[in-house]
Design a protein around this motif. Sequence first.
Motif, PDB file in Angstrom:
ATOM      1  N   LEU A  33       4.458  -0.051  14.165  1.00 38.33           N
ATOM      2  CA  LEU A  33       3.612   0.216  12.817  1.00 38.33           C
ATOM      3  C   LEU A  33       4.265   1.942  12.418  1.00 38.33           C
ATOM      4  CD1 LEU A  33       1.615   0.099  10.687  1.00 38.33           C
ATOM      5  CD2 LEU A  33       0.126   1.086  12.439  1.00 38.33           C
ATOM      6  N   PHE A  34       4.833   1.914  11.229  1.00 39.36           N
ATOM      7  CA  PHE A  34       5.271   3.353  10.750  1.00 39.36           C
ATOM      8  C   PHE A  34       4.255   3.675   9.734  1.00 39.36           C
ATOM      9  CE2 PHE A  34       9.066   1.232  12.094  1.00 39.36           C
ATOM     10  CZ  PHE A  34       9.956   2.155  12.793  1.00 39.36           C
ATOM     11  N   GLU A  35       3.813   4.776   9.714  1.00 39.87           N
ATOM     12  CA  GLU A  35       2.754   5.332   8.812  1.00 39.87           C
ATOM     13  C   GLU A  35       3.048   6.745   8.223  1.00 39.87           C
ATOM     14  OE1 GLU A  35      -1.640   4.270  10.078  1.00 39.87           O
ATOM     15  OE2 GLU A  35      -0.542   4.739  12.096  1.00 39.87           O
ATOM     16  N   TRP A  36       2.741   7.046   7.189  1.00 41.35           N
ATOM     17  CA  TRP A  36       3.061   8.119   6.528  1.00 41.35           C
ATOM     18  C   TRP A  36       1.780   8.608   5.645  1.00 41.35           C
ATOM     19  CZ3 TRP A  36       5.864   3.770   6.000  1.00 41.35           C
ATOM     20  CH2 TRP A  36       5.894   3.144   4.689  1.00 41.35           C
ATOM     21  N   GLU A  37       1.626   9.886   5.134  1.00 39.05           N
ATOM     22  CA  GLU A  37       0.572  10.106   4.234  1.00 39.05           C
ATOM     23  C   GLU A  37       0.965  10.091   2.596  1.00 39.05           C
ATOM     24  OE1 GLU A  37      -0.180  14.212   5.023  1.00 39.05           O
ATOM     25  OE2 GLU A  37      -1.028  13.819   7.296  1.00 39.05           O
ATOM     26  N   GLU A  38      -0.002   9.660   2.095  1.00 38.55           N
ATOM     27  CA  GLU A  38       0.006   9.577   0.635  1.00 38.55           C
ATOM     28  C   GLU A  38       0.430  10.883  -0.073  1.00 38.55           C
ATOM     29  OE1 GLU A  38      -2.716   7.666  -3.035  1.00 38.55           O
ATOM     30  OE2 GLU A  38      -3.665   8.598  -1.168  1.00 38.55           O
ATOM     31  N   GLU A  39       1.418  10.669  -0.963  1.00 42.34           N
ATOM     32  CA  GLU A  39       1.966  11.632  -1.887  1.00 42.34           C
ATOM     33  C   GLU A  39       1.168  11.593  -3.204  1.00 42.34           C
ATOM     34  OE1 GLU A  39       4.389  14.095  -1.574  1.00 42.34           O
ATOM     35  OE2 GLU A  39       4.214  13.878   0.596  1.00 42.34           O
ATOM     36  N   PRO A  40       0.882  12.512  -3.611  1.00 47.59           N
ATOM     37  CA  PRO A  40       0.180  12.628  -5.175  1.00 47.59           C
ATOM     38  C   PRO A  40       1.251  11.876  -5.978  1.00 47.59           C
ATOM     39  CG  PRO A  40      -0.191  14.685  -4.142  1.00 47.59           C
ATOM     40  CD  PRO A  40       0.776  13.828  -3.172  1.00 47.59           C
ATOM     41  N   ASN A  41       0.582  10.957  -6.771  1.00 53.55           N
ATOM     42  CA  ASN A  41       1.142  10.407  -8.143  1.00 53.55           C
ATOM     43  C   ASN A  41       2.093   9.360  -7.774  1.00 53.55           C
ATOM     44  OD1 ASN A  41      -0.477  11.944  -9.908  1.00 53.55           O
ATOM     45  ND2 ASN A  41       0.926  13.619  -9.661  1.00 53.55           N
ATOM     46  N   ALA A  42       2.383   9.114  -6.321  1.00 56.63           N
ATOM     47  CA  ALA A  42       3.397   8.083  -5.897  1.00 56.63           C
ATOM     48  C   ALA A  42       3.018   6.757  -6.531  1.00 56.63           C
ATOM     49  CB  ALA A  42       3.643   8.343  -4.487  1.00 56.63           C
ATOM     50  N   ASN A  63      11.212  -0.947  -0.129  1.00 57.88           N
ATOM     51  CA  ASN A  63      10.075  -0.365  -1.114  1.00 57.88           C
ATOM     52  C   ASN A  63       9.012  -0.864  -0.781  1.00 57.88           C
ATOM     53  OD1 ASN A  63      12.090   1.649  -2.134  1.00 57.88           O
ATOM     54  ND2 ASN A  63      12.603   0.108  -3.725  1.00 57.88           N
ATOM     55  N   THR A  64       7.874  -0.181  -0.944  1.00 54.58           N
ATOM     56  CA  THR A  64       6.730  -0.604  -0.640  1.00 54.58           C
ATOM     57  C   THR A  64       5.416   0.399  -1.420  1.00 54.58           C
ATOM     58  OG1 THR A  64       4.702  -1.227   1.056  1.00 54.58           O
ATOM     59  CG2 THR A  64       6.120   0.790   1.657  1.00 54.58           C
ATOM     60  N   THR A  65       4.419  -0.353  -1.566  1.00 52.39           N
ATOM     61  CA  THR A  65       3.407   0.507  -2.334  1.00 52.39           C
ATOM     62  C   THR A  65       2.145   0.819  -1.154  1.00 52.39           C
ATOM     63  OG1 THR A  65       2.154  -1.714  -2.780  1.00 52.39           O
ATOM     64  CG2 THR A  65       3.476  -0.679  -4.717  1.00 52.39           C
ATOM     65  N   ASP A  66       2.441   0.516  -0.048  1.00 50.66           N
ATOM     66  CA  ASP A  66       1.466   0.656   1.325  1.00 50.66           C
ATOM     67  C   ASP A  66       1.835   2.069   1.847  1.00 50.66           C
ATOM     68  OD1 ASP A  66       0.258  -1.869   1.090  1.00 50.66           O
ATOM     69  OD2 ASP A  66       1.834  -2.631   2.095  1.00 50.66           O
ATOM     70  N   LEU A  67       1.207   2.439   2.766  1.00 54.93           N
ATOM     71  CA  LEU A  67       1.341   3.851   3.472  1.00 54.93           C
ATOM     72  C   LEU A  67       1.582   3.415   4.872  1.00 54.93           C
ATOM     73  CD1 LEU A  67      -1.579   5.932   1.967  1.00 54.93           C
ATOM     74  CD2 LEU A  67       0.770   6.319   1.447  1.00 54.93           C
ATOM     75  N   PHE A  68       2.423   2.312   5.012  1.00 55.36           N
ATOM     76  CA  PHE A  68       2.649   1.878   6.291  1.00 55.36           C
ATOM     77  C   PHE A  68       3.786   0.853   6.012  1.00 55.36           C
ATOM     78  CE2 PHE A  68      -0.560  -0.936   5.198  1.00 55.36           C
ATOM     79  CZ  PHE A  68      -0.003  -2.323   5.556  1.00 55.36           C
ATOM     80  N   ALA A  87       8.661   9.136  -1.519  1.00 55.77           N
ATOM     81  CA  ALA A  87       7.771   8.658  -2.724  1.00 55.77           C
ATOM     82  C   ALA A  87       8.610   8.730  -4.054  1.00 55.77           C
ATOM     83  CB  ALA A  87       6.634   9.514  -2.757  1.00 55.77           C
ATOM     84  N   SER A  88       8.678   7.443  -4.553  1.00 59.21           N
ATOM     85  CA  SER A  88       9.173   7.333  -5.862  1.00 59.21           C
ATOM     86  C   SER A  88      10.388   8.188  -6.086  1.00 59.21           C
ATOM     87  CB  SER A  88       8.126   7.727  -6.940  1.00 59.21           C
ATOM     88  OG  SER A  88       6.977   6.959  -6.731  1.00 59.21           O
TER      89      SER A  88
END
Length: 114
Positions: A33-42, A63-68, A87-88
Amino acid sequence: MNTLLHILLFSSFIWAGLISPTNGGNLTYIHVLFEWEEEPNAIEYEFQLSVSEDFNNPLVSTNTTDLFYIDKDNINWESNYFWRVRASAGEWMGPNEFSTGESSVTFQNDDNPI
């Protein structure tokens, strides 16, 4: 108080990034499981997994819209990997490096685990 708020906000941007697996980690499993933090406006994130730090031929580039992202097919025992996310089409977070240890399952023959 205003200064403290600015420090907290600034430090959250500095520390934003890759969460798991940690850089330099040694995993005892190969479904990761790979996880990362949300980037603003991504809107979406590009995830890459590679056996080389230059990412010329990534094992995974998606590409994914998830944070994992969960990988069940590309990671082997006793191997080293690099991963990164952006992000984007922004700046890359990472890369982080991790390795996998030896399989903890031993086999008596091809059909019966001990």
